[in-house]
Design a protein around this motif. Structure first.
Motif, PDB file in Angstrom:
ATOM      1  N   CYS A  37       0.861  -1.189   0.000  1.00 53.33           N
ATOM      2  CA  CYS A  37       0.000   0.000   0.000  1.00 53.33           C
ATOM      3  C   CYS A  37       0.894   1.234   0.000  1.00 53.33           C
ATOM      4  CB  CYS A  37      -0.913   0.008   1.217  1.00 53.33           C
ATOM      5  SG  CYS A  37      -2.118  -1.333   1.252  1.00 53.33           S
ATOM      6  N   LEU A  38       0.841   2.025  -1.064  1.00 54.57           N
ATOM      7  CA  LEU A  38       1.763   3.151  -1.205  1.00 54.57           C
ATOM      8  C   LEU A  38       1.517   4.258  -0.188  1.00 54.57           C
ATOM      9  CD1 LEU A  38       1.942   3.444  -5.090  1.00 54.57           C
ATOM     10  CD2 LEU A  38       3.557   2.347  -3.540  1.00 54.57           C
ATOM     11  N   MET A  39       0.271   4.449   0.244  1.00 51.89           N
ATOM     12  CA  MET A  39      -0.073   5.447   1.261  1.00 51.89           C
ATOM     13  C   MET A  39       0.523   6.804   0.896  1.00 51.89           C
ATOM     14  SD  MET A  39      -1.870   3.395   3.054  1.00 51.89           S
ATOM     15  CE  MET A  39      -2.297   4.279   4.543  1.00 51.89           C
ATOM     16  N   MET A  40       0.150   7.310  -0.266  1.00 52.49           N
ATOM     17  CA  MET A  40       0.719   8.540  -0.809  1.00 52.49           C
ATOM     18  C   MET A  40       0.046   9.783  -0.231  1.00 52.49           C
ATOM     19  SD  MET A  40       0.811   7.197  -4.756  1.00 52.49           S
ATOM     20  CE  MET A  40       1.623   8.640  -5.434  1.00 52.49           C
ATOM     21  N   ALA A  41       0.851  10.708   0.245  1.00 53.49           N
ATOM     22  CA  ALA A  41       0.317  11.990   0.714  1.00 53.49           C
ATOM     23  C   ALA A  41      -0.246  12.758  -0.481  1.00 53.49           C
ATOM     24  CB  ALA A  41       1.422  12.794   1.386  1.00 53.49           C
ATOM     25  N   SER A  42      -1.508  13.142  -0.409  1.00 53.03           N
ATOM     26  CA  SER A  42      -2.149  13.825  -1.536  1.00 53.03           C
ATOM     27  C   SER A  42      -1.812  15.309  -1.584  1.00 53.03           C
ATOM     28  CB  SER A  42      -3.668  13.674  -1.438  1.00 53.03           C
ATOM     29  OG  SER A  42      -4.167  14.477  -0.380  1.00 53.03           O
ATOM     30  N   MET A  43      -1.214  15.827  -0.500  1.00 55.09           N
ATOM     31  CA  MET A  43      -0.930  17.248  -0.311  1.00 55.09           C
ATOM     32  C   MET A  43      -2.205  18.059  -0.135  1.00 55.09           C
ATOM     33  SD  MET A  43       2.233  16.817  -0.287  1.00 55.09           S
ATOM     34  CE  MET A  43       2.689  18.493   0.097  1.00 55.09           C
ATOM     35  N   MET A  44      -3.342  17.378  -0.066  1.00 53.95           N
ATOM     36  CA  MET A  44      -4.608  18.058   0.152  1.00 53.95           C
ATOM     37  C   MET A  44      -4.823  18.186   1.662  1.00 53.95           C
ATOM     38  SD  MET A  44      -6.645  19.479  -1.925  1.00 53.95           S
ATOM     39  CE  MET A  44      -6.144  18.607  -3.411  1.00 53.95           C
ATOM     40  N   ASP A  45      -4.430  19.353   2.192  1.00 59.97           N
ATOM     41  CA  ASP A  45      -4.518  19.568   3.632  1.00 59.97           C
ATOM     42  C   ASP A  45      -5.684  20.464   4.021  1.00 59.97           C
ATOM     43  OD1 ASP A  45      -3.559  21.930   2.632  1.00 59.97           O
ATOM     44  OD2 ASP A  45      -1.707  21.949   3.807  1.00 59.97           O
ATOM     45  N   VAL A  46      -6.560  20.731   3.062  1.00 59.17           N
ATOM     46  CA  VAL A  46      -7.786  21.463   3.333  1.00 59.17           C
ATOM     47  C   VAL A  46      -8.903  20.797   2.548  1.00 59.17           C
ATOM     48  CG1 VAL A  46      -7.311  23.111   1.474  1.00 59.17           C
ATOM     49  CG2 VAL A  46      -8.911  23.726   3.295  1.00 59.17           C
ATOM     50  N   LEU A 224       6.212  12.429   4.384  1.00 58.00           N
ATOM     51  CA  LEU A 224       5.976  13.838   4.085  1.00 58.00           C
ATOM     52  C   LEU A 224       7.193  14.666   4.484  1.00 58.00           C
ATOM     53  CD1 LEU A 224       3.580  15.441   2.926  1.00 58.00           C
ATOM     54  CD2 LEU A 224       2.871  15.921   5.280  1.00 58.00           C
ATOM     55  N   ALA A 225       7.663  15.512   3.594  1.00 52.59           N
ATOM     56  CA  ALA A 225       8.815  16.367   3.887  1.00 52.59           C
ATOM     57  C   ALA A 225       8.502  17.303   5.038  1.00 52.59           C
ATOM     58  CB  ALA A 225       9.195  17.166   2.644  1.00 52.59           C
ATOM     59  N   LYS A 226       9.474  17.526   5.883  1.00 53.08           N
ATOM     60  CA  LYS A 226       9.291  18.416   7.025  1.00 53.08           C
ATOM     61  C   LYS A 226       8.948  19.817   6.541  1.00 53.08           C
ATOM     62  CE  LYS A 226      11.430  19.782  11.393  1.00 53.08           C
ATOM     63  NZ  LYS A 226      12.639  19.673  12.254  1.00 53.08           N
ATOM     64  N   GLY A 227       7.909  20.386   7.132  1.00 56.49           N
ATOM     65  CA  GLY A 227       7.482  21.723   6.742  1.00 56.49           C
ATOM     66  C   GLY A 227       6.610  21.761   5.511  1.00 56.49           C
ATOM     67  N   ALA A 228       6.187  20.594   5.013  1.00 51.58           N
ATOM     68  CA  ALA A 228       5.351  20.556   3.803  1.00 51.58           C
ATOM     69  C   ALA A 228       4.008  21.219   4.026  1.00 51.58           C
ATOM     70  CB  ALA A 228       5.151  19.113   3.342  1.00 51.58           C
ATOM     71  N   THR A 229       3.529  21.204   5.260  1.00 51.05           N
ATOM     72  CA  THR A 229       2.277  21.866   5.606  1.00 51.05           C
ATOM     73  C   THR A 229       2.308  22.256   7.067  1.00 51.05           C
ATOM     74  OG1 THR A 229      -0.142  21.628   5.738  1.00 51.05           O
ATOM     75  CG2 THR A 229       1.170  19.657   6.135  1.00 51.05           C
ATOM     76  N   SER A 230       1.583  23.314   7.384  1.00 55.20           N
ATOM     77  CA  SER A 230       1.453  23.732   8.782  1.00 55.20           C
ATOM     78  C   SER A 230       0.144  23.250   9.386  1.00 55.20           C
ATOM     79  CB  SER A 230       1.523  25.264   8.873  1.00 55.20           C
ATOM     80  OG  SER A 230       0.466  25.850   8.118  1.00 55.20           O
ATOM     81  N   ARG A 231      -0.657  22.598   8.562  1.00 51.03           N
ATOM     82  CA  ARG A 231      -1.960  22.119   9.034  1.00 51.03           C
ATOM     83  C   ARG A 231      -1.823  20.716   9.651  1.00 51.03           C
ATOM     84  NH1 ARG A 231      -3.510  24.787   4.051  1.00 51.03           N
ATOM     85  NH2 ARG A 231      -4.653  26.691   4.570  1.00 51.03           N
ATOM     86  N   PRO A 232      -2.739  20.342  10.542  1.00 47.29           N
ATOM     87  CA  PRO A 232      -2.584  19.084  11.281  1.00 47.29           C
ATOM     88  C   PRO A 232      -3.019  17.832  10.527  1.00 47.29           C
ATOM     89  CG  PRO A 232      -4.533  20.244  12.064  1.00 47.29           C
ATOM     90  CD  PRO A 232      -3.861  21.158  11.078  1.00 47.29           C
ATOM     91  N   ARG A 233      -3.801  17.983   9.454  1.00 46.78           N
ATOM     92  CA  ARG A 233      -4.344  16.810   8.766  1.00 46.78           C
ATOM     93  C   ARG A 233      -4.175  16.925   7.255  1.00 46.78           C
ATOM     94  NH1 ARG A 233      -7.370  17.799  13.163  1.00 46.78           N
ATOM     95  NH2 ARG A 233      -7.752  16.059  14.589  1.00 46.78           N
ATOM     96  N   MET A 234      -4.109  15.758   6.631  1.00 47.38           N
ATOM     97  CA  MET A 234      -3.973  15.705   5.177  1.00 47.38           C
ATOM     98  C   MET A 234      -4.619  14.427   4.669  1.00 47.38           C
ATOM     99  SD  MET A 234      -0.480  15.755   2.841  1.00 47.38           S
ATOM    100  CE  MET A 234      -0.109  17.462   3.279  1.00 47.38           C
ATOM    101  N   VAL A 235      -5.147  14.471   3.458  1.00 48.60           N
ATOM    102  CA  VAL A 235      -5.733  13.283   2.840  1.00 48.60           C
ATOM    103  C   VAL A 235      -4.612  12.381   2.327  1.00 48.60           C
ATOM    104  CG1 VAL A 235      -7.235  12.415   1.006  1.00 48.60           C
ATOM    105  CG2 VAL A 235      -7.805  14.553   2.189  1.00 48.60           C
ATOM    106  N   VAL A 236      -4.717  11.087   2.641  1.00 51.33           N
ATOM    107  CA  VAL A 236      -3.756  10.091   2.174  1.00 51.33           C
ATOM    108  C   VAL A 236      -4.438   9.166   1.163  1.00 51.33           C
ATOM    109  CG1 VAL A 236      -2.434   8.035   2.850  1.00 51.33           C
ATOM    110  CG2 VAL A 236      -2.246  10.133   4.187  1.00 51.33           C
ATOM    111  N   ASN A 237      -3.786   8.957   0.045  1.00 51.93           N
ATOM    112  CA  ASN A 237      -4.258   8.047  -1.002  1.00 51.93           C
ATOM    113  C   ASN A 237      -3.625   6.676  -0.745  1.00 51.93           C
ATOM    114  OD1 ASN A 237      -4.824   6.684  -3.398  1.00 51.93           O
ATOM    115  ND2 ASN A 237      -3.323   7.838  -4.590  1.00 51.93           N
ATOM    116  N   THR A 238      -4.428   5.678  -0.355  1.00 51.38           N
ATOM    117  CA  THR A 238      -3.875   4.383   0.064  1.00 51.38           C
ATOM    118  C   THR A 238      -3.337   3.554  -1.086  1.00 51.38           C
ATOM    119  OG1 THR A 238      -5.963   3.151  -0.165  1.00 51.38           O
ATOM    120  CG2 THR A 238      -5.562   4.286   1.944  1.00 51.38           C
TER     121      THR A 238
END
Length: 450
Positions: A37-46, A224-238
């Motif tokens: 399962c790649l569990m890819m960060a979608s970068m969608m944090d909103v 996820l790279a450090k500092g990629a977002t300041s928000r606490p949650r993000m959508v993950v594509n499994t």
């Protein structure tokens, strides 16, 4: 039939093992370890919350057609004041032309669509771009194309940023649009639900293929790279279609079918679950029964040996056949497999229906097991105390058109979750999910402060 019943009708303990194996693979993927399962960060944090207002466009491409939509969101929370949509067939030459020409087609269609629906162009309109191909997403509005899939064979695609390509094409038409969000169909499905339902936490595709995404705590996304977002949650594509574990009930029919596919040895879960493959798995089992048990008489009909002759829509009709002496099943066997009526006895039709039901039940059971695993992982299965209402947004023809399948999926979820927890989990069909979700995400990204 006994061997197929034991391998396709999965008991609770086997499903719980699959659930636990999925959790292990998912968590390994999140940590960046080797995982199916790649569990890819979608970068969608909103995500949309229903408070967005204004006019937003979306372009949605993922197969032999693409779609353009316009959504006007009113001041009333969660209310769509206007919705316009057009589908476009992709001309055959665009599957092999240079990528620039394909993006020009998308941009031209967007501009023409907007004019037809009275868009003034006095100010720049935000666009959400649903691009359902393998992409390494690097920002909400940026990513790199990994590889071509489906029937596309376009030079200039791999390694490109789809957002930049579409934006450059729009600029060639001197049109006032800005692409602000890039996503795939599972993320769009979740976003489509979030606009009207704050309890939506998971998005699932159950159609030709299958996938799932969910809302994750950023602190748990090790890739996820450090500092990629300041928000606490993000959508993950499994990318759960590729989920593999020793506990999965892979039969000989599955193995033989897998060898005929372009991605042999991969995506075992998808090949046991999704609409592209279920009919073919059933055909191979029926063929084996015809050879070993003379299901259709002493000789095996040649038509039964034709690969992919039994479609999943046909399988669903057989599984739901309540006609007198299964005459509906006999008709499908005649129409799809060209079997003579004399061979389609009630006994043969009854066996064919049982096979179709078992293949359908296995699919629903596997989806339920992994979904139960996902709910457990995010603390939405009651195992960590109080249970919150949770909406699982679902899109795809398998879920939409196969009524019995929806019932099977619900039954297996009820089995794997306690009654109290199951009552708090809603499976919600989202219409035009990827397109609507793309527009909603464009709205959310535009409204959200940096």
């Amino acid at each position: 039939m006994a061997q197929y019943r034991s391998s396709l009708l999965l008991p609770e303990d086997r499903l719980l093992k699959i659930r636990d194996d999925f959790i292990k693979e998912a968590q390994a993927g999140l940590r960046g370890e080797n995982s199916s399962c790649l569990m890819m960060a979608s970068m969608m944090d909103v995500l949309p919350n229903g408070e967005e207002t204004g006019d937003f466009f979306a372009v949605d491409i993922g197969g032999t057609n693409f779609r353009v939509i316009l959504v006007s969101l009113s001041e009333s929370r969660g209310e769509v004041a206007r919705f316009e949509m057009e589908d476009f067939a992709i001309p055959e030459e665009y599957f092999s032309c240079h990528a620039d020409r394909l993006f020009d087609l998308l941009a031209d269609s967007l501009v023409s669509f907007a004019k037809r629906h009275g868009f003034s162009g006095k100010k720049t309109a935000p666009v959400g771009f649903c691009f359902s191909f393998p992409v390494n997403q690097t920002a909400v509005d940026a990513g790199t194309m990994i590889k071509l899939t489906k029937k596309f064979d376009n030079e200039g695609f791999v390694g490109c940023d789809p957002v930049q390509m579409l934006q450059q094409a729009i600029q060639r038409f001197k049109a006032p649009f800005k692409v602000v969000a890039l996503l795939n169909d599972s993320v769009g499905t979740l976003a489509g639900a979030c606009y009207e339902d704050p309890n939506a936490k998971v998005g699932v595709i159950l159609g030709t293929g299958t996938n799932a995404c969910y809302v994750e705590q950023v602190a748990k996304i090790g890739t996820l790279a450090k500092g990629a977002t300041s928000r606490p949650r993000m959508v993950v594509n499994t990318e759960w279609g590729n989920f593999t574990a020793a506990s999965l009930p892979i039969t000989q029919a599955d193995r033989e079918m897998d060898e005929t596919t372009p991605n042999a040895g991969e995506y075992h879960f998808e090949k046991m679950v999704s609409g592209m493959y279920m009919g073919e798995v059933a055909r191979r089992i029926i063929l084996q029964l015809a050879e070993d048990a003379q299901l259709f008489g002493p000789s095996v009909p040649d038509e039964l040996r034709v690969p992919w002759a039994l479609s999943t829509p046909a399988l669903s009709k057989i599984a739901e056949d309540d006609s007198w002496v299964l005459s509906g099943t006999a008709q499908i066997l005649a129409d799809d497999l060209h079997l003579p009526a004399s061979r389609c006895t009630y006994s043969a039709c009854s066996t064919v229906k049982e096979v179709c039901l078992m293949v359908s039940r296995r699919s629903a059971a596997l989806v339920a097991a992994c979904l139960a695993g996902l709910l457990r992982h995010i603390g939405r299965d009651g195992s960590h105390g109080g249970m919150q209402a949770t909406t699982v947004a679902v899109d795809g023809g398998l879920f939409e058109h196969f009524d019995a399948y929806r019932g099977f999926l619900r039954d297996y979820l009820d089995l794997l979750l306690t009654p109290e927890v199951s009552a708090m989990v809603q499976l919600k069909r989202i219409r035009d999910a990827s397109s609507m979700g793309s527009a909603y995400l464009a709205a959310a990204v535009t409204a959200s402060p940096e």
